[in-house]
Enzyme design. Sequence first.
Site, PDB file in Angstrom:
ATOM      1  N   SER A  17       1.548  -7.266  -0.761  1.00 27.92           N
ATOM      2  CA  SER A  17       2.203  -8.349  -0.003  1.00 27.92           C
ATOM      3  C   SER A  17       1.320  -9.584   0.088  1.00 27.92           C
ATOM      4  CB  SER A  17       2.614  -7.868   1.387  1.00 27.92           C
ATOM      5  OG  SER A  17       1.508  -7.696   2.234  1.00 27.92           O
ATOM      6  N   THR A  66       0.822  -1.210   0.000  1.00 27.53           N
ATOM      7  CA  THR A  66       0.000   0.000   0.000  1.00 27.53           C
ATOM      8  C   THR A  66       0.859   1.263   0.000  1.00 27.53           C
ATOM      9  OG1 THR A  66      -1.869  -1.074   1.046  1.00 27.53           O
ATOM     10  CG2 THR A  66      -1.670   1.275   1.415  1.00 27.53           C
TER      11      THR A  66
HETATM   12  N1  ASP Z   1      -2.937  -5.041   0.807  1.00 30.34           N
HETATM   13  C1  ASP Z   1      -1.743  -4.353   1.131  1.00 30.34           C
HETATM   14  C2  ASP Z   1      -0.538  -5.235   1.060  1.00 30.34           C
HETATM   15  O1  ASP Z   1      -0.272  -6.006   1.941  1.00 30.34           O
HETATM   16  C3  ASP Z   1      -1.894  -3.809   2.464  1.00 30.34           C
HETATM   17  C4  ASP Z   1      -0.810  -2.869   2.839  1.00 30.34           C
HETATM   18  O2  ASP Z   1       0.228  -2.791   2.253  1.00 30.34           O
HETATM   19  O3  ASP Z   1      -1.012  -2.191   3.843  1.00 30.34           O
HETATM   20  O4  ASP Z   1       0.200  -5.126   0.152  1.00 30.34           O
END
Ligand code: ASP
Length: 331
Positions: free
Chosen positions: A56, A12
């Site tokens: 991730s 993110t």
């Molecule tokens: N969905 C995102 C990820 O894990 C969440 C984040 O980065 O906060 O890449």
Amino acid sequence: MSKIRLITTGGTIASSRKEGSDRVVANVSGAELKARLHDPLEGIDIEVDDFCSVGSFAFDLPLAFSLAQHIDTVLADAECDGVVVTHGTDTMEESCYMADLLVTSNKPVVFTGAQRHAGDPDTDGPRNIAEAVRVAASPQARGLGAVIVFEQDIHAGREVTKAHTSRVDTFRSNGYGKLGEVDGKNVFVYRKPAQRFHVDAQEVVPEVELMKLAMGSSPAFLEFAVARGARAVVIEAFGRGNAPNGFADAIAPIVERGVPVIVASRCHEGRTRPIYGGGSGGKDLADAGVMFSGDLSGLKARILASVLLGRAEGMDQFRRDFERAAGISAI
Ligand code: ASP
């Protein structure tokens, strides 16, 4: 002048919503992340290193393993004082714990990320990176192992978990507490982890499954996982490490075949131990040959198993090292 390597992996913190699209994706480079910092970070030189660019949730164990190896190579450079890894929060605790187990250097390894994406006018990314860089450049952070720095707090890789889906203070070390915090330009370390363990793994074995038990669960998933080639299975059992009827009988032949079955807990704090009988209570599971994960969560126990299997060692050594890393060999 301290030299810090900023290793980016996506998440993110490096994501935004493209115009005309309805989804947020990883599309912001390390150079842009560096350019968007508000904190001048005087006396610290940041070198950007774009490792990969994914959410991730798309990480797998081989990618986390190669990230840990890359961190080790970067830290072998005498000029480099520490690394910051930007990473999605969803699986950050898993990559961080893997790095904690594998990295040989005692220089700081600091993971960070964001809950609000880079296109959000109120993104938490720049301040988290700046605080992570301050920790990575701090001599106090040497020997802490891999840590997560998020919303000012410093958490140990072995202990930390993502606790909230969206709040910016999502990371908690339930039952342990944070290691320290960042306050403006200052880094405060209050305690050092005493339960660190190093694994000298040549590879990672990704075929390690994790299953959560519920009231009345059947062992069918466990048997299915093993039939599909799982090399180890972690079960998040009840409380102290108890399972529904049928598990002890299902586990015994699996362990006999050389597939470790590890008992973690659905509880967020405390350790699993063999106490109860009654069919598939912890004592019955111990008789069936399981290992207990101590205070390691199911997620962390799976990471540990995947790297311990990546060595040319037999099951006895696997069990000894698993129990040492889980902190239960002393009980
Ligand atoms: N969905 C995102 C990820 O894990 C969440 C984040 O980065 O906060 O890449």
